[in-house]
Each structure stands twice: as C-alpha cells, then as structure tokens.
Design a protein around this motif. Structure first.
Motif, PDB file in Angstrom:
ATOM      1  N   UNK A  66       0.828  -1.214   0.000  1.00 46.41           N
ATOM      2  CA  UNK A  66       0.000   0.000   0.000  1.00 46.41           C
ATOM      3  C   UNK A  66       0.860   1.261   0.000  1.00 46.41           C
ATOM      4  N   UNK A  67       2.038   1.177  -0.591  1.00 48.43           N
ATOM      5  CA  UNK A  67       2.851   2.376  -0.758  1.00 48.43           C
ATOM      6  C   UNK A  67       4.179   2.382  -0.043  1.00 48.43           C
ATOM      7  N   UNK A  68       4.434   1.416   0.822  1.00 44.78           N
ATOM      8  CA  UNK A  68       5.737   1.313   1.488  1.00 44.78           C
ATOM      9  C   UNK A  68       6.514   0.198   0.789  1.00 44.78           C
ATOM     10  N   UNK A  69       7.645   0.553   0.182  1.00 42.68           N
ATOM     11  CA  UNK A  69       8.419  -0.426  -0.593  1.00 42.68           C
ATOM     12  C   UNK A  69       9.565  -1.039   0.201  1.00 42.68           C
ATOM     13  N   UNK A  70       9.692  -0.649   1.449  1.00 46.63           N
ATOM     14  CA  UNK A  70      10.696  -1.275   2.300  1.00 46.63           C
ATOM     15  C   UNK A  70      10.207  -2.642   2.762  1.00 46.63           C
ATOM     16  N   UNK A  71      11.110  -3.445   3.351  1.00 48.79           N
ATOM     17  CA  UNK A  71      10.699  -4.796   3.724  1.00 48.79           C
ATOM     18  C   UNK A  71       9.699  -4.738   4.873  1.00 48.79           C
ATOM     19  N   UNK A  72       8.670  -5.573   4.811  1.00 48.25           N
ATOM     20  CA  UNK A  72       7.600  -5.513   5.813  1.00 48.25           C
ATOM     21  C   UNK A  72       7.905  -6.358   7.038  1.00 48.25           C
ATOM     22  N   UNK A  73       7.164  -6.077   8.119  1.00 46.57           N
ATOM     23  CA  UNK A  73       7.283  -6.873   9.329  1.00 46.57           C
ATOM     24  C   UNK A  73       6.401  -8.107   9.279  1.00 46.57           C
ATOM     25  N   UNK A  74       5.404  -8.102   8.412  1.00 50.04           N
ATOM     26  CA  UNK A  74       4.504  -9.243   8.305  1.00 50.04           C
ATOM     27  C   UNK A  74       3.997  -9.325   6.873  1.00 50.04           C
ATOM     28  N   UNK A  75       3.487 -10.462   6.514  1.00 50.91           N
ATOM     29  CA  UNK A  75       2.843 -10.620   5.222  1.00 50.91           C
ATOM     30  C   UNK A  75       1.888 -11.805   5.309  1.00 50.91           C
ATOM     31  N   UNK A  76       0.703 -11.634   4.775  1.00 51.75           N
ATOM     32  CA  UNK A  76      -0.304 -12.688   4.783  1.00 51.75           C
ATOM     33  C   UNK A  76      -0.801 -12.931   3.365  1.00 51.75           C
ATOM     34  N   UNK A  77      -0.944 -14.209   3.021  1.00 53.37           N
ATOM     35  CA  UNK A  77      -1.521 -14.589   1.728  1.00 53.37           C
ATOM     36  C   UNK A  77      -2.986 -14.904   1.952  1.00 53.37           C
ATOM     37  N   UNK A  78      -3.847 -14.176   1.253  1.00 57.42           N
ATOM     38  CA  UNK A  78      -5.272 -14.265   1.474  1.00 57.42           C
ATOM     39  C   UNK A  78      -5.893 -15.360   0.614  1.00 57.42           C
ATOM     40  N   UNK A  79      -7.173 -15.609   0.843  1.00 60.00           N
ATOM     41  CA  UNK A  79      -7.865 -16.673   0.124  1.00 60.00           C
ATOM     42  C   UNK A  79      -7.889 -16.423  -1.372  1.00 60.00           C
ATOM     43  N   UNK A  80      -7.860 -15.157  -1.796  1.00 57.13           N
ATOM     44  CA  UNK A  80      -7.864 -14.844  -3.227  1.00 57.13           C
ATOM     45  C   UNK A  80      -6.477 -14.863  -3.855  1.00 57.13           C
ATOM     46  N   UNK A 104      -3.864 -12.967  -3.108  1.00 56.92           N
ATOM     47  CA  UNK A 104      -3.111 -11.731  -2.984  1.00 56.92           C
ATOM     48  C   UNK A 104      -2.469 -11.630  -1.608  1.00 56.92           C
ATOM     49  N   UNK A 105      -1.555 -10.676  -1.467  1.00 53.45           N
ATOM     50  CA  UNK A 105      -0.849 -10.496  -0.197  1.00 53.45           C
ATOM     51  C   UNK A 105      -0.931  -9.061   0.308  1.00 53.45           C
ATOM     52  N   UNK A 106      -1.928  -8.300  -0.141  1.00 53.72           N
ATOM     53  CA  UNK A 106      -2.061  -6.909   0.278  1.00 53.72           C
ATOM     54  C   UNK A 106      -2.947  -6.836   1.504  1.00 53.72           C
ATOM     55  N   UNK A 107      -2.388  -6.329   2.599  1.00 47.29           N
ATOM     56  CA  UNK A 107      -3.143  -6.060   3.821  1.00 47.29           C
ATOM     57  C   UNK A 107      -2.737  -4.698   4.345  1.00 47.29           C
TER      58      UNK A 107
END
Length: 787
Positions: free
Chosen positions: A141-155, A157-160
């Motif tokens: 959602x606009x931050x291109x640095x490495x994230x602290x978490x990531x979730x893969x959704x039922x559809x 995608x990994x955007x939360x």
C-alpha cells in the motif's frame, strides 16, 4: 479514580483529514497517564484524565495522550514513543534517553516521496508510507521497504493494511502462549501496552504487545495474529517487531562463527540496501546468534548510543536492517520467513516470539549489564535461578566412550578429594553406544559398561559426597537404534528423498505429539531411576528434509516452528516435573545459545572448544548479551583436544572461573602439583562464585583488539570485585602497562586479598593497577579486591 484502558478511533476514508502534526503539537497536550490498566472499558480517553493503578513503579510508566494519540513508554532511563496517525496507522516516533514529554514541535512524521504513492487517507495528500517511520509495517500500500509481516489471502493476494482499532494498558506482563519469554513476579515490576490492529477486508488482526520494565531499561515486544475473517489465510512472514530509525548513521554488531569458534564479534558500517543475519538450520545455530545491535559510530564499552535486539527463540530466525533511499534504517527481527508459512483458519491465532530491546546511552557495557540482569532474574526460572552452581567434573575428554563403573568412580573419587561437588557422566552410557554410530533414542543403561545400572553408579558417587549428573541427546535418533527400527516415521523426513545423516543420526519429529510424549516419558523414566541432580541436554545436528508425516500438505512449512513448540512443551513439563534437577543446554557446544533455552535451562555449554586462549574471544563476545551465570566454562587437559595448544593450568583456571566452573579431564592421571593447583582453584571459585555468577560484569580489554584480555565482576553493593587479566603472547622488554578498572566505589578503599595492599576505588579506576611482567606465553593474573 478515572478509568481508561481502551481507546477506539474511527478508521477508513470517511474520517475527516486531520491537522498536521505541527499544528496538533502547538494546540496543546492532553495526557492520560496509564501506569497500569484496569478492566477494559472500551470508552474513549478524556483529555487530561489520568488512569493510574497502585503497585506500578514510576520507573515503568505508559502514558497515553488522547489528543495527540501518542503512547509514551518509560523505563528507568529510556523512552519509547509511538503515535496513531489519522486513518489508524501506528507510527514510530522515538526511542532513546528518557524524555519528559512525548510531543514537541516538529516531531518527525514522514514527508513526500516523488516516486511513491501518497496516502491522503493517512492525514496528508502528500503523505507517503514509504518515508513514514512505522511501528509494524506491511507491504503493498505504498511502502516499498521490507515488511514486518505478510499474509496470503484466500484470493491469492498479499495486500493487507493493518489499522488501529483499540488499545489497553495493563499492570505487569501477560504470558506468551506456548513460548519462552521474560516475566514479572509482581504487577509493579512492569506495565504492558497492547494495541489491536485490523485489516478490514481480510479480517487479519494483529495485537502488538509492548512491556516496559521498572527495574530494567528494556522493552519486550511481540505480536499475536488472529484470523477474524471468514476465509483461511496464511502468514508468510511474522516478525516479532520492527523499528524505523530516522537515520542510518550506525554500525551493525552481531555474533557469528562456527563450531569451536562460536560468537566472533563482527562490527561494520551500515550501507544502503539490505544487511543482516539469519539461521535456516531449524535452530538458532552456530553460524549466527539471535542478537544484533546498532551502534553510534565510535561507540565503545562506556560511551555512545547502542540499540540492542535479542530474540527469545531457539529456531530459525532472521534479523534484517534495511537502509533506504532517504538514509533511514529499518530493523526487523523474528522467525525466519524462509521456508515458513502458517495456516490460520477463521478464529485461529499465531503467537510470534518475544524480542527484547535495550537502549544504552553509555555504550555496550551498560547494554550488556541490562541484558544480564533481566535474563538472569526475569528470563531464567526455577530452583537454580538464584542459587550458586556446583563445581563439576565431566568424564567426556577423560574417557570418551571407553569407560566402566570402576573408572568413573575413580575419577569421581579424585574429584571429591579436590573439593569438586558434581560428577557428570557424559555420552556412551545407554543402548550399545561405543561410538556415535548407534543407540540415540534407546535411553536404557548399557549393562556391559554399568552392570549394576545408573542407580548403583549414582550411589557410589553420592557416597563420595558428590552429586551425580547425566548427559542426554533426546531430540535425536540413530538409524541403528531400536527406536528407529520400531518407528522409522518418527524422524523429520520427506517421502521419496534420502534421509540425510549427520553423525549417523536423524532428528526426531517434535512437531508430533506422540513423539514428544515418548521423549518426555523416556527421559523421565531415567531421571526417576537414579538420583540425578544435573542433566546436560545436547543437540548435535541441525534439521534437513524438514517434513512431518502427520501434517497435511498445506501445513508442511509449519514443521520447523511446530518442532520448537514441541521442544518447549517437553522442557516446560520436564523442568516442572523435576524442579531439583539443574539442566544445562548444549548443541555441539554453543549451537543453541539463545534466550529461548535460558528460559528452561539457566545455563548453556558455551563451546566444545575449551582451550583457554580460544575461550577469551568466545566468552567475551557471549557476554555481550548473556550473563556469566548462563555460561558453562571448564578446564580441560593439555595439549588441548580442539586446537592442540598447551597453556598453564593457572591460566586455564582463571579463564574458566568466569562462568559455571568445572573440569573436563582425567583427574586420576594428574600429578601432585597439578592436583594441588586444582584444589586451590576449586576453593577459590567456591569463595567467589556468588560474586561471579550474580555480580555486575565489566569488559576491560578486548581479545578482538589486541594481545591481551581483561574483565572484572563487581558485587551489587560494590563491596568486592574479581579481576582477571590474560596476556596471550610474551613480548621482549615490554613497557609498563596499567589496567584501569570499572564499576567500583570511587570513595571506597579496596584491599587486595593476595598481598594485603590497599587502593582507593578512584585510584583503581582512574589510574589503574600496574600489570606484572609476563615473560612467557599464555600467562594470567587475577585480583580479588574487598572494600
């Protein structure tokens, strides 16, 4: 008494655009002081109201400013500040020396990025998440640095986008489900903030936990994820915490190495891009320790800013530092996301391990003593946490696998005559274990070597006035064992692939409850069969073919973490079942020297390398994080079995005394002169061990920087100190040298026990002790000072 523990803010694009940070700061401050939490009310905080609870020390407070939406966590000397932005993003504001206020004009809040998306919903049409210091950043959602978490959704995608929902502040520190963690013994020792975040489309919920300690300048962080949605999702990354720094003018320090040269001290400048350390071994590992620190350039033992990060976990981990295009630094640390995934069905939760963060404005020494005090008293547990540890003799380097009851009794008898208190029987007592080719898993005494059994041998040792200890390697299984022949599916393996052996052994699948139950009962049966007072719990290989025969295909990438949960469950039950047994962890020496194991076992075998000169570097670097009471440190024979070096017995003793003291050699083969020296060492250590194991540790000279090493331990009340100096290689016609001490009372007078000479504390610290001439290699000297 005003009651405020939970505040809920509206979220989503319908929220009116908020004032700029500067306008808000100038508008005034409404503070809510929450030194402890009350029952969860769910009501908004009234500006200027105070929520207090008796019993929480002013040294550990958590203040919530309802108007500015800032949280201010205070320890005795430090502050940690975060803010909830409009729209609900939690932003990082400050971590450093203790501040009076959490708000000030010009407080940093990100800026425009010419090539990154702006997020008007977060408070400003030019706002860019890519420049914003965040508390728990995501990706997409606009931050291109490495994230602290990531979730893969039922559809797929990994955007939360986790947004603030509520918070609560409680006195004390809640327990972490199924994981080791620091703790408190009374609610007045700490205050804890829990912030609930939610991604509305998916239902992913994250509860960020922060504990500020009253007696330690430390903040413990963790996160718990819950699927509050209607469809399954998969965690692909679950760091315990992240911290965004406003600049990257730091040096990165970490501890790296290998077998017999654990925890080399590595220090280097941060550079643009990603840097860090990790383990993919299924254990914290020999290669890297789960600790990093960021240091101000030039920071030393007693000066400069230091930020420490120590993960309370014993499995695969990752610590990353990213320097972005605006020369900021983002630190994240937690379970390694390599080959990791965790299925969360609706309603299910996942608890990440704890990260203990320590800031010091006075260099590495203060950081270390903070970790030492916290880990010694509020991470280690049980009967032996506050007890001095016994002096031991271990038979391993004396006999290896070749022994019988008579030989063991002879070694024990020699040790008893010299004042040693504990005899430890190492590998080779079970199954048909004549070498490392067989019998792991068959925890039944070998009657060929011990025809009368363990109880008989333990009785012989006890009658000598000594306690009896025993070595195990319960997490492993030999291919040549009765257990493997009966249960070949009980090891970690992947169908269709070879089962890679190391030391002719495989790793038991502790993600399985049936395997854990078997290990627990097998070890318990042995401990019930004889008066065992000490257990050395070893683990001599890392994981390969990481798969479990009981987990479904969709959950195979959970195996390594489920293994750790299984191991922690075994250790929790075993140490509770046998509270009077002193447990020491080991993993090919220091291959799992981490805070997670210290929670169950108050000491760890520091390294299989017992050479005194090698141990200077190993023990020095280990002390960056871990107290002396956690380090097993023994005198071994010469030539040393690992490096072949010959060092004086006096030097070996002086080095080994800086830890839990013992011997790894054949006492029956030593002459009268050496036995007399050992008897002197044992008596000296017994007189000093309370000081050594529980005093304040100061590093004086580094083995990584010169030809000598020095350190000292000072009593909490500064009434006495023990100082050790080791000179590695002799120098012809060397100049005079003075060793400046630390940590003493400058107004006190101290008497040296060896010669009765008296010194002022100020003289010892500011002028120093003159060092004796060292006319041979590998010599040492030590001083015991009393006020």
């Amino acid at each position: 008494m005003d009651q405020i523990t939970t505040t809920t803010l509206p979220t989503g694009p319908a929220r009116p655009r908020r004032r700029t940070v500067l306008q808000a700061m100038l508008a005034g401050l409404g503070a809510v002081n929450a030194r402890a939490a009350l029952a969860d009310t769910g009501q908004p905080a009234p500006a200027g109201g105070a929520a207090g609870a008796s019993g929480v020390s002013d040294a550990a407070t958590i203040t919530y400013d309802a108007q500015q939406r800032t949280f201010h966590l205070r320890t005795p000397s430090t502050s940690y500040i975060l803010q909830v932005l409009a729209g609900g993003m939690p932003a990082h504001v400050y971590w450093g020396r203790r501040l009076h206020s959490a708000s000030w004009p010009g407080m940093r809040n990100g800026h425009e990025d010419a090539v990154a998306p702006a997020r008007a919903d977060l408070g400003d049409r030019d706002f860019s998440p890519n420049t914003q210091p965040q508390e728990f950043p995501g990706y997409g959602t606009g931050d291109f640095r490495h994230p602290a978490y990531q979730a893969r959704l039922a559809n797929g995608t990994t955007v939360t986008d986790l947004r603030y929902v509520s918070h609560r502040i409680v006195a004390g520190k809640p327990r972490l489900e199924g994981l080791p963690a620091t703790y408190v013994e009374g609610d007045g020792e700490a205050a804890t903030l829990e912030i609930t975040l939610r991604d509305a489309p998916s239902g992913l919920v994250a509860i960020l936990s922060y504990t500020a300690f009253a007696g330690h300048d430390a903040i413990a962080r963790s996160v718990r994820f819950t699927n509050d949605g209607h469809a399954p999702l998969r965690l692909a990354r679950a760091c315990s915490a992240a911290v965004d720094f406003p600049h990257a003018n730091f040096e990165l320090l970490h501890l790296s190495g290998d077998w017999a040269r654990e925890r080399e001290l590595i220090r280097r400048r941060l550079e643009p891009g990603m840097q860090g350390i990790e383990s993919r071994r299924g254990a914290s590992g020999l290669e890297h320790n789960p600790f990093i620190a960021l240091l101000a350039p030039g920071a030393g033992e007693d000066h400069g800013d230091v930020y420490g990060f120590s993960l309370v976990y014993s499995g695969s981990f990752a610590a990353r530092v990213e320097v972005g295009q605006y020369r900021t630094a983002r630190v994240s640390m937690g379970i390694n996301d390599f080959d990791f995934e965790w299925l969360l069905e609706p309603g299910q939760s996942f608890q990440a391990p704890e990260l203990v963060m320590v800031y010091s404005a006075a260099g590495l020494g203060t950081m270390s003593r903070t970790y030492h005090g916290l880990y010694r008293s509020r991470l280690a547990r049980g009967t032996f946490r506050d007890k001095t540890r016994p002096v031991l003799i271990n038979n391993w380097e004396a006999t290896y696998f070749n022994f019988d009851a008579a030989k063991l009794e002879a070694i024990a008898r020699a040790g008893s005559d010299l004042g040693i208190e504990l005899f430890v029987l190492d590998d080779g007592w079970f199954g048909k274990r004549d070498d490392d080719h067989s019998s792991l898993g068959d925890w039944v005494v070998d009657k060929r070597k011990l025809p009368a059994g363990l109880a008989d041998l333990a009785g012989r040792v006890n009658r000598l006035g000594m306690q009896f200890g025993l070595w195990f390697e319960p997490e492993m299984i030999s291919v040549n064992s009765d257990l493997y022949r009966a249960h070949p599916d009980w090891c970690l393996h992947v169908p269709g692939h070879d089962r890679t052996e190391q030391r002719h052994q495989l790793v038991l699948d502790l993600s399985r409850k049936d395997v854990c139950a078997h290990v627990l009962e097998a070890v318990s049966a042995v401990l019930r069969s004889a008066p065992v007072a000490y257990v050395k719990w070893d683990m001599n290989r890392n994981m390969s073919e990481i798969g479990s025969s009981l987990l479904p295909p969709a959950q195979q990438r959970e195996t390594a973490h489920r293994y750790m949960l299984g191991l922690y469950g075994i250790l929790e039950t075993l140490t509770s079942r046998f509270p009077n047994v002193l447990f020491e962890s080991c993993a090919s020496g220091g291959g799992r020297f981490d805070p997670g194991m210290l929670y169950y076992m108050p000491q760890t075998w520091t390294s299989d390398n017992s050479d005194a000169v090698s141990r200077l570097r190993i023990q020095y670097a280990t002390s960056l994080v871990y107290p002396l009471s956690a380090m097993g440190s023994h005198v071994s024979a010469v030539p040393n079995h690992q490096v072949g070096r010959v060092t004086p017995l006096r030097t070996r003793g002086d080095v080994a005394m800086s830890g839990n003291f013992g011997y790894e050699l054949d006492l029956t083969r030593m002459g009268p002169e050496d036995k007399a020296e050992i008897k002197r060492q044992v008596a000296q250590y017994k007189a000093l061990r309370g000081l050594i194991q529980f005093g304040d540790f100061y590093r004086l000279r580094s083995p990584f920087e010169g030809n000598d090493t020095a350190w000292m331990v000072v009593a909490k009340d500064k009434s006495e100190a023990f100082v050790v100096y080791v000179h590695v290689l002799a120098e012809a016609n060397a100049p005079l040298d003075w060793l400046r001490l630390r940590g003493l009372d400058p107004a006190a007078r101290y008497v040296c026990a060896a010669d009765g000479k008296a010194y002022g504390g100020d003289q010892l610290m500011y002028a120093g002790l003159i060092l004796p001439a060292m006319n041979a290699d590998f010599l040492s000297t030590a001083w015991h000072l009393r006020r």
